[in-house]
Design an enzyme around this catalytic site. Structure first.
Site, short mmCIF file in Angstrom:
data_model
loop_
_atom_site.label_atom_id
_atom_site.label_comp_id
_atom_site.label_asym_id
_atom_site.label_seq_id
_atom_site.Cartn_x
_atom_site.Cartn_y
_atom_site.Cartn_z
N HIS A 74 0.80 -1.23 0.00
CA HIS A 74 0.00 0.00 0.00
C HIS A 74 0.83 1.27 0.00
O HIS A 74 0.30 2.35 -0.21
CB HIS A 74 -0.91 0.01 1.24
CG HIS A 74 -1.63 -1.28 1.43
ND1 HIS A 74 -1.18 -2.28 2.26
CD2 HIS A 74 -2.75 -1.75 0.86
CE1 HIS A 74 -2.00 -3.30 2.20
NE2 HIS A 74 -2.95 -3.02 1.36
N HIS A 124 -7.42 4.68 4.81
CA HIS A 124 -6.83 3.55 4.07
C HIS A 124 -5.32 3.75 4.02
O HIS A 124 -4.84 4.88 3.79
CB HIS A 124 -7.41 3.50 2.65
CG HIS A 124 -7.04 2.24 1.92
ND1 HIS A 124 -5.82 2.09 1.31
CD2 HIS A 124 -7.69 1.07 1.75
CE1 HIS A 124 -5.76 0.88 0.76
NE2 HIS A 124 -6.88 0.24 1.02
N GLU A 126 -3.09 3.19 1.86
CA GLU A 126 -2.56 3.80 0.63
C GLU A 126 -2.71 5.32 0.68
O GLU A 126 -1.81 6.07 0.28
CB GLU A 126 -3.28 3.25 -0.62
CG GLU A 126 -2.75 3.89 -1.89
CD GLU A 126 -3.52 3.51 -3.15
OE1 GLU A 126 -4.04 2.38 -3.22
OE2 GLU A 126 -3.58 4.35 -4.06
N CYS A 194 -5.84 1.55 -11.35
CA CYS A 194 -4.95 0.51 -11.84
C CYS A 194 -5.73 -0.44 -12.74
O CYS A 194 -6.94 -0.59 -12.61
CB CYS A 194 -4.27 -0.19 -10.68
SG CYS A 194 -5.08 -1.66 -10.18
N SER A 223 -10.24 -2.84 0.30
CA SER A 223 -11.04 -1.80 -0.34
C SER A 223 -11.60 -2.30 -1.68
O SER A 223 -12.78 -2.11 -1.99
CB SER A 223 -10.13 -0.60 -0.52
OG SER A 223 -10.74 0.42 -1.18
N SER A 266 -6.48 -9.05 -3.65
CA SER A 266 -5.59 -9.64 -2.65
C SER A 266 -6.03 -11.03 -2.21
O SER A 266 -5.48 -11.58 -1.25
CB SER A 266 -5.49 -8.71 -1.43
OG SER A 266 -6.78 -8.25 -1.06
#
Ligand code: SF4
Length: 307
Positions: A74, A124, A126, A194, A223, A266
């Site tokens: 992250h 979060h 990130e 992404c 997320s 993930s």
């Protein structure tokens, strides 16, 4: 009952790389290897790395002096990087290269004198990393209402970046609101979304066209997995997020002909198999895979771990 699997689903290139970094570090330097934060948001992955000798910590001060420490996929703030330097901890950075790209863009905008707006989820990791990668203050917005509340002059030079796990659809409204509010605003040429997020979200929409119920395999703190479940729900289907087959409730599938199954970026395929087996125990089922793009993206490992 029929089971239809989304394509693509599960692991993305950033997650594959992060896990490989921990595994190779364990092989090369021997256990224990310390990992700051869950390397990726999945308990199964974390537990299997723990069994190989990885130790997960939330703060660097939990690592003993000189212990090799890996930063999660992250990304981290500059404060964390500085803290590691001060403690003289040897570190390896498993930040996904697509997240690093957002950090670089953020710094570039700030260096140009622009006020940075970050679109993402508060809290979060990130987002904490991205906000902490720039000098001075950046503004976090989570929705269009937050844009109205920004204390920035309408003609000030502004730029925005987005959390990688928000899709083009997720950010469209906020970006439109920013463009309405500010006369001198810039964003990245191609959005920070992404490829894996976009593909998985498109795939779950396709799945919703053929399924009666959607099951997303992933962790509650993931997320992108949560978002896949929401997309299923927005398509009008009962949609459930499960960590593994043990969380499948037979009541969800009464009168259901087609179950659509997907997995967050993930979630390993072994957990998808576990869910499929749990579904087959409820009713004998054929399994098929929906047509969708094959992904060939892969990211290079850090030089010290490359073969
Ligand atoms: Fe990187 Fe995208 Fe995977 Fe996040 S979801 S780790 S940004 S490839």
């Amino acid at each position: 009952m029929k089971i239809v699997l989304a394509q693509p689903r599960g692991f993305c290139a950033g997650v594959v790389r992060a896990i490989e970094i921990v595994e190779r570090a364990l092989e090369k330097y021997g256990p224990p290897v310390y990992v700051r934060h869950e390397i990726v948001h999945n308990r199964h992955v974390v537990e299997s790395l723990k069994a190989k000798g990885a130790r997960f910590i939330e703060e660097l001060r939990e690592a003993p002096p000189g212990a090799l420490t890996i930063f999660s996929a992250h990304g981290v703030s500059r404060k964390v990087e500085d803290e590691a330097r001060l403690m003289a901890l040897p570190t390896i950075d498993a930040t996904c290269p697509l997240v690093t790209k957002v950090h670089n863009e953020s710094r570039r905008y700030v260096a140009q004198g622009r006020i940075l707006v970050v679109i993402g989820h508060a809290g979060h990791p990130e987002i904490e990393g991205t906000l902490g990668q720039i000098e001075g203050k950046a503004h976090l917005v989570q929705n269009e209402q937050d844009v109205d509340g920004l204390a920035i002059a309408p003609d000030a030079p502004v730029a925005y970046v987005t959390q990688t796990t928000l899709s083009v659809d997720d950010t469209r409204g906020v970006i439109a609101a920013l463009n309405r509010r500010f006369s001198d605003i810039q964003g990245p040429e191609t959005r920070n979304i992404c490829y894996a997020t976009q593909h998985r979200q498109t795939a779950v929409r396709e799945l919703a066209r053929v399924a009666d119920v959607i099951v997303v395999v992933g962790a509650r703190n993931s997320s992108n997995s949560t978002r896949l479940r929401e997309i299923g729900e927005q398509a009008g289907l009962p949609s459930y997020l499960v960590a593994d087959g043990g969380e499948i409730d037979p009541q969800w599938f009464r009168g259901v002909n087609v179950v659509g199954v997907t997995a967050g970026a993930s979630a390993p395929e072994v957990l998808v198999d576990d869910v499929v087996e749990a579904l087959k125990r409820i009713a004998p089922s054929d399994v098929s895979v929906l047509d969708g793009p094959e992904e060939s993206v892969s990211f290079r490992l850090p030089a010290e771990l490359a073969l």
